[in-house]
Design a protein around this motif. Structure first.
Motif, PDB file in Angstrom:
ATOM      1  N   LYS A 189      -5.561  -0.250   7.865  1.00 29.79           N
ATOM      2  CA  LYS A 189      -5.390   0.658   6.722  1.00 29.79           C
ATOM      3  C   LYS A 189      -3.951   0.688   6.234  1.00 29.79           C
ATOM      4  CE  LYS A 189      -8.604   3.742   9.003  1.00 29.79           C
ATOM      5  NZ  LYS A 189      -8.556   5.014   9.712  1.00 29.79           N
ATOM      6  N   ASP A 195      -4.848   3.482  13.010  1.00 30.14           N
ATOM      7  CA  ASP A 195      -3.879   2.769  12.194  1.00 30.14           C
ATOM      8  C   ASP A 195      -2.447   3.251  12.401  1.00 30.14           C
ATOM      9  OD1 ASP A 195      -3.659   0.822   9.848  1.00 30.14           O
ATOM     10  OD2 ASP A 195      -2.506   2.547   9.181  1.00 30.14           O
ATOM     11  N   LEU A 196      -2.261   4.555  12.392  1.00 31.07           N
ATOM     12  CA  LEU A 196      -0.889   5.046  12.506  1.00 31.07           C
ATOM     13  C   LEU A 196      -0.288   4.648  13.854  1.00 31.07           C
ATOM     14  CD1 LEU A 196       1.508   6.592  11.426  1.00 31.07           C
ATOM     15  CD2 LEU A 196       0.536   8.670  12.408  1.00 31.07           C
ATOM     16  N   SER A 219      -7.577  10.884   5.553  1.00 29.79           N
ATOM     17  CA  SER A 219      -6.471  10.630   4.636  1.00 29.79           C
ATOM     18  C   SER A 219      -6.832   9.479   3.680  1.00 29.79           C
ATOM     19  CB  SER A 219      -5.170  10.346   5.380  1.00 29.79           C
ATOM     20  OG  SER A 219      -5.173   9.075   5.942  1.00 29.79           O
ATOM     21  N   GLU A 234       6.205   9.269   5.596  1.00 26.57           N
ATOM     22  CA  GLU A 234       4.867   9.854   5.773  1.00 26.57           C
ATOM     23  C   GLU A 234       4.870  10.866   6.929  1.00 26.57           C
ATOM     24  OE1 GLU A 234       1.667   6.976   5.879  1.00 26.57           O
ATOM     25  OE2 GLU A 234       0.376   8.444   4.907  1.00 26.57           O
ATOM     26  N   ARG A 273      -1.989   8.704  -3.424  1.00 29.03           N
ATOM     27  CA  ARG A 273      -2.726   9.331  -2.324  1.00 29.03           C
ATOM     28  C   ARG A 273      -2.083  10.612  -1.836  1.00 29.03           C
ATOM     29  NH1 ARG A 273      -2.527   6.043   1.824  1.00 29.03           N
ATOM     30  NH2 ARG A 273      -4.118   7.188   2.910  1.00 29.03           N
ATOM     31  N   ARG A 329       0.804   1.165  13.524  1.00 28.98           N
ATOM     32  CA  ARG A 329       2.050   1.043  12.756  1.00 28.98           C
ATOM     33  C   ARG A 329       3.249   1.389  13.633  1.00 28.98           C
ATOM     34  NH1 ARG A 329       1.171   4.668   7.611  1.00 28.98           N
ATOM     35  NH2 ARG A 329       3.287   4.006   7.127  1.00 28.98           N
ATOM     36  N   PHE A 344       0.821  -1.212   0.000  1.00 22.35           N
ATOM     37  CA  PHE A 344       0.000   0.000   0.000  1.00 22.35           C
ATOM     38  C   PHE A 344       0.859   1.267   0.000  1.00 22.35           C
ATOM     39  CE2 PHE A 344      -3.538   2.545   2.173  1.00 22.35           C
ATOM     40  CZ  PHE A 344      -4.287   2.641   1.001  1.00 22.35           C
ATOM     41  N   ASP A 386      -6.523   9.606  17.721  1.00 22.05           N
ATOM     42  CA  ASP A 386      -6.251   9.578  16.288  1.00 22.05           C
ATOM     43  C   ASP A 386      -7.039  10.728  15.644  1.00 22.05           C
ATOM     44  OD1 ASP A 386      -5.574   8.991  13.723  1.00 22.05           O
ATOM     45  OD2 ASP A 386      -6.484   7.018  13.645  1.00 22.05           O
ATOM     46  N   ASN A 387      -8.150  10.396  14.984  1.00 20.67           N
ATOM     47  CA  ASN A 387      -8.784  11.418  14.140  1.00 20.67           C
ATOM     48  C   ASN A 387      -9.820  12.286  14.848  1.00 20.67           C
ATOM     49  OD1 ASN A 387      -7.370  10.437  11.854  1.00 20.67           O
ATOM     50  ND2 ASN A 387      -8.721   8.660  11.933  1.00 20.67           N
ATOM     51  N   ASN A 438     -12.883   4.603  14.078  1.00 18.09           N
ATOM     52  CA  ASN A 438     -11.600   4.791  13.396  1.00 18.09           C
ATOM     53  C   ASN A 438     -11.686   4.528  11.895  1.00 18.09           C
ATOM     54  OD1 ASN A 438      -8.752   3.009  12.685  1.00 18.09           O
ATOM     55  ND2 ASN A 438      -8.587   5.119  13.332  1.00 18.09           N
ATOM     56  N   ASP A 481     -11.516   8.311   8.364  1.00 13.94           N
ATOM     57  CA  ASP A 481     -10.183   8.919   8.379  1.00 13.94           C
ATOM     58  C   ASP A 481     -10.025   9.689   7.076  1.00 13.94           C
ATOM     59  OD1 ASP A 481      -7.490   9.406   8.040  1.00 13.94           O
ATOM     60  OD2 ASP A 481      -7.039   7.310   7.575  1.00 13.94           O
TER      61      ASP A 481
HETATM   62  O1  F6P Z   1      -2.363   4.474   4.324  1.00 12.26           O
HETATM   63  C1  F6P Z   1      -3.426   4.631   5.097  1.00 12.26           C
HETATM   64  C2  F6P Z   1      -3.163   5.742   6.016  1.00 12.26           C
HETATM   65  O2  F6P Z   1      -3.257   7.012   5.487  1.00 12.26           O
HETATM   66  C3  F6P Z   1      -1.797   5.543   6.603  1.00 12.26           C
HETATM   67  O3  F6P Z   1      -0.939   6.346   5.973  1.00 12.26           O
HETATM   68  C4  F6P Z   1      -1.979   5.877   8.005  1.00 12.26           C
HETATM   69  O4  F6P Z   1      -1.327   4.938   8.763  1.00 12.26           O
HETATM   70  C5  F6P Z   1      -3.423   5.779   8.193  1.00 12.26           C
HETATM   71  O5  F6P Z   1      -4.070   5.676   7.016  1.00 12.26           O
HETATM   72  C6  F6P Z   1      -4.036   6.832   8.964  1.00 12.26           C
HETATM   73  O6  F6P Z   1      -5.073   6.188   9.579  1.00 12.26           O
HETATM   74  P1  F6P Z   1      -5.459   6.506  11.051  1.00 12.26           P
HETATM   75  O7  F6P Z   1      -6.119   7.828  10.987  1.00 12.26           O
HETATM   76  O8  F6P Z   1      -6.376   5.382  11.418  1.00 12.26           O
HETATM   77  O9  F6P Z   1      -4.194   6.491  11.855  1.00 12.26           O
END
Ligand code: F6P
Ligand code: MG
Length: 497
Positions: A460, A404-405, A208, A126, A24, A408, A16, A261-262, A203, A206
């Motif tokens: 994601k 998600d971030l 992005s 990123e 994106r 990660r 991705f 997060d968001n 969640n 999002d």
């Molecule tokens: O690629 C998907 C993405 O934009 C990632 O870059 C990032 O980890 C994530 O989504 C952001 O998601 P979230 O808002 O759940 O962290």
């Protein structure tokens, strides 16, 4: 397992990260350019309407437009260079946080010839992208506090009106029943599961990812209620809800932390969950929210977003145009906003930075524990790399990492086999700075077990852990985009050692 595991990067076109860098990010960057064009255009009109003798006013507007145009030029150059796989430039000393940290990581990548947009590790690049964008704003006089995503965030919050109204009514009903609820663990357990799922699927919204989701898709994702949640249960590939509940029940007036997060609907669901814990259960008496100090990954919560969310709910006007909304429903939204504002004033809800903090990144942001969330660092070595942040969380009875971030960063965004236990993936420690992308592997690592940790994540990005091998292999073979399309989720809990 045989370490080292490499972090995901766009050199693998099947991942991705490749699609992200190719498609994106350019869309997100173009959105920022368009937004700035619109603001500058509006400013120019404003300037032309000022009184002829208001020379100072005109000069002020002109200077702002000029600086805005300068930011647009820098962002356009960035977009051009990204598309041509040019090298990432060092972040200038803009007075904001973590310049040295970003630049020293970049220097390591330069030595390894992995310092371009299509070769750098995805997680690093990123985070760097959002920090670089911030730098363009910080280097001006008139745009330091501007958040180019703010309007987008509020607009999407407005689009969530239906779900917000529904949940506000539910919360007000629960509040009226709180005395009975507090002494009824069976009912609390059922509600707790509902709450955790609502907060998890919150969640799925999002901004992005909005580069490929339609508005109808979003509304669908936000549909609340039992049936929808039951239907989604099969999409939760790792589900530690029971273990979390068993832990929460042992608390008495405890502290829960949300690493947010968001903004918008997701923050709203975080607040609903927090309100439930504080108001309806005897287990929790304080919730601390950790926002980002700079505009981040489009939709992440900043301190101004947090204040604006409480204000919008208390005011109610944002939701007044929702289809078929009744005065009574709107009154519920307002009452909820007022109640949460009171929680905030009394300290039952707290922001890990001062209330009303403007966008950071200036002197106030540098070195502050909250600045850690906008570095590119994995969380493995938080104890030693960000002792201030770690100290805040170590005092908690439950730390909820949203999204998600955060996932990660908890797992380092590396190519774990999907059946690696979550606990092992987050316990890993880096070998040495020189070997920063090569990992060693330790189950008694520094983060796992340091505090009770819950990750609520809809998938994601490619990294996945804690999923049974047969399930992961079958999904991989099916051709479904289960790792990245936001339809699957993971609820991962690790208790304190
Ligand atoms: O690629 C998907 C993405 O934009 C990632 O870059 C990032 O980890 C994530 O989504 C952001 O998601 P979230 O808002 O759940 O962290
Ligand atoms: Mg986000």
């Amino acid at each position: 397992f045989n370490p080292p595991y490499a972090p995901y990067d766009p050199t693998d076109k099947a991942c991705f990260s490749y699609e992200t860098v190719l498609k994106r990010w350019p869309i997100i960057i173009t959105g920022v350019i368009d937004h700035l064009h619109n603001v500058c255009h509006a400013l120019s009109i404003e300037g032309s309407q000022l009184a002829v003798d208001d020379a100072a006013g005109r000069a002020r507007v002109q200077a702002r437009v000029q600086e805005g145009t300068g930011i647009i030029e820098k962002i356009s150059k960035l977009k051009y260079e990204m598309a041509r796989d040019r090298a990432l430039e060092h972040i200038p000393d803009d007075g904001g946080a973590d310049v040295e940290l970003y630049n020293s990581e970049l220097a390591t990548l330069e030595k390894e010839n992995r310092n371009t947009w299509f070769t750098a590790p995805w997680l690093y690049a990123e985070c760097y992208l959002y920090r670089l964008l911030r730098s363009f704003f910080l280097q001006t006089e008139g745009w330091k506090d501007a958040d180019p995503f703010y309007e987008q965030k509020m607009k999407t919050f407005k689009h969530s009106s239906k779900s917000v109204i529904q949940l506000a009514t539910m919360m007000q009903d629960l509040e009226a029943e709180k005395e009975t609820l507090r002494s009824n663990p069976e009912t609390l357990k059922v509600l707790f599961n509902e709450m955790i799922q609502m907060c998890l699927w919150g969640n799925a919204t999002d901004l992005s990812l909005l580069t490929h989701l339609t508005e109808a898709d979003i509304q669908n994702l936000q549909t609340v209620g039992k049936d929808a949640q039951a239907a989604r249960q099969k999409f939760i590939l790792k589900d530690d809800e029971e273990a979390v509940w068993n832990h929460v029940q042992t608390l008495k007036g405890g502290q829960v932390d949300f690493v947010l997060d968001n903004s918008g609907f997701e923050l709203f669901t975080d607040l609903v969950f927090a309100d439930f814990l504080v108001t309806c259960t005897p287990y929790v008496s304080k919730v601390i929210f950790h926002p980002k100090l700079i505009p981040w990954f489009v939709s992440d919560v900043t301190p101004p977003d947090f204040s604006a969310t409480l204000a919008a709910l208390t005011d109610g006007a944002l939701f007044a145009e929702a289809d078929g909304v009744s005065p009574a429903q709107l009154a519920n939204v307002r009452a909820l906003g007022a109640r949460w504002t009171a929680h905030h004033a009394q300290g039952d809800f707290a922001l890990s930075v001062d209330a009303g903090t403007p966008l950071g990144g200036g002197a106030a942001g540098a070195g502050a524990p909250a600045a850690f969330w906008t570095t590119a660092r994995p969380y493995w070595d938080m104890r030693t790399e960000a002792p201030g942040t770690f100290g805040l969380l170590a005092a908690s009875d439950l730390v909820v990492f949203k999204g998600d971030l955060n996932y990660r960063k908890l797992t380092g965004d590396v190519r774990w086999p999907a059946w690696t236990p979550f606990k092992e993936a987050i316990g890993t420690s880096l070998l040495s700075p020189a070997n920063r992308w090569r990992l060693t592997f330790s189950s008694a690592g520094p983060l796992a077990g340091a505090f009770p940790l819950l990750s609520l994540r809809t998938n994601k990005a490619d990294v996945v852990t804690g999923v049974p091998r047969e399930t992961a292999e079958a999904l991989d073979a099916s051709g479904e985009k289960w790792r990245v399309d936001g339809r699957y989720a993971l609820v991962s809990f690790v208790p304190r050692n």
